[in-house]
Design a protein around this motif. Structure first.
Motif, PDB file in Angstrom:
ATOM      1  N   TYR A  57      47.759  77.164 -26.498  1.00  0.00           N
ATOM      2  CA  TYR A  57      48.427  77.823 -25.381  1.00  0.00           C
ATOM      3  C   TYR A  57      48.872  79.215 -25.809  1.00  0.00           C
ATOM      4  CZ  TYR A  57      48.588  73.107 -23.513  1.00  0.00           C
ATOM      5  OH  TYR A  57      48.245  71.866 -23.065  1.00  0.00           O
ATOM      6  N   GLU A  58      48.616  80.177 -24.952  1.00  0.00           N
ATOM      7  CA  GLU A  58      49.054  81.543 -25.207  1.00  0.00           C
ATOM      8  C   GLU A  58      50.565  81.609 -25.028  1.00  0.00           C
ATOM      9  OE1 GLU A  58      47.123  84.187 -26.110  1.00  0.00           O
ATOM     10  OE2 GLU A  58      45.482  82.756 -26.285  1.00  0.00           O
ATOM     11  N   PRO A  59      51.246  82.336 -25.915  1.00  0.00           N
ATOM     12  CA  PRO A  59      52.689  82.466 -25.735  1.00  0.00           C
ATOM     13  C   PRO A  59      52.994  83.213 -24.440  1.00  0.00           C
ATOM     14  CG  PRO A  59      51.929  83.858 -27.538  1.00  0.00           C
ATOM     15  CD  PRO A  59      50.761  83.056 -27.074  1.00  0.00           C
ATOM     16  N   VAL A  60      53.978  82.759 -23.753  1.00  0.00           N
ATOM     17  CA  VAL A  60      54.361  83.357 -22.478  1.00  0.00           C
ATOM     18  C   VAL A  60      55.577  84.239 -22.703  1.00  0.00           C
ATOM     19  CG1 VAL A  60      55.133  82.867 -20.127  1.00  0.00           C
ATOM     20  CG2 VAL A  60      53.501  81.344 -21.243  1.00  0.00           C
ATOM     21  N   GLU A  61      55.482  85.466 -22.188  1.00  0.00           N
ATOM     22  CA  GLU A  61      56.621  86.357 -22.316  1.00  0.00           C
ATOM     23  C   GLU A  61      57.737  85.869 -21.405  1.00  0.00           C
ATOM     24  OE1 GLU A  61      55.922  90.547 -22.029  1.00  0.00           O
ATOM     25  OE2 GLU A  61      53.918  90.347 -22.886  1.00  0.00           O
ATOM     26  N   PRO A  62      58.963  85.885 -21.914  1.00  0.00           N
ATOM     27  CA  PRO A  62      60.075  85.412 -21.074  1.00  0.00           C
ATOM     28  C   PRO A  62      60.257  86.328 -19.862  1.00  0.00           C
ATOM     29  CG  PRO A  62      60.887  86.280 -23.175  1.00  0.00           C
ATOM     30  CD  PRO A  62      59.389  86.314 -23.222  1.00  0.00           C
ATOM     31  N   ILE A  63      60.617  85.729 -18.769  1.00  0.00           N
ATOM     32  CA  ILE A  63      60.834  86.474 -17.533  1.00  0.00           C
ATOM     33  C   ILE A  63      62.313  86.817 -17.439  1.00  0.00           C
ATOM     34  CG2 ILE A  63      60.739  86.344 -15.020  1.00  0.00           C
ATOM     35  CD1 ILE A  63      58.418  84.381 -15.344  1.00  0.00           C
TER      36      ILE A  63
END
Length: 92
Positions: A57-63
């Motif tokens: 899974y690609e790391p998701v930037e925090p929103i």
């Protein structure tokens, strides 16, 4: 006992044990994974090679959390008061 994985959308959806391969509709894909105890539910399955791989899974930037209606109104009020005060100070 044999170990089977139900494949759904190219992933191991369900892993279960059974004496023999269950007879389901042809749309249900079952793969014998006996002796491949490292396979886990959710792993990707390549139907051409028969290989299971752990998903990456690609790391998701925090929103950034969006301000609430109350926070927006408070900031607008503070900005308005600041401008009024600055206007009064320049008119002295």
């Amino acid at each position: 006992m044999k170990l089977y994985a139900q494949i759904l959308y190219n992933r191991a959806h369900w892993i279960f044990e059974s004496e023999e391969r269950p007879e389901y509709d042809d749309s249900i894909v079952l793969v014998d994974i006996t002796g491949r105890g490292d396979v886990k539910e959710g792993w990707d399955y390549d139907s051409k090679t028969g290989v299971f791989t752990e998903p990456v899974y690609e790391p998701v930037e925090p929103i950034e959390p969006q301000p609430t209606q109350e926070e927006i109104q408070t900031q607008t009020l503070l900005n308005t008061e600041y401008l009024v005060i600055m206007s009064e100070l320049t008119n002295l």
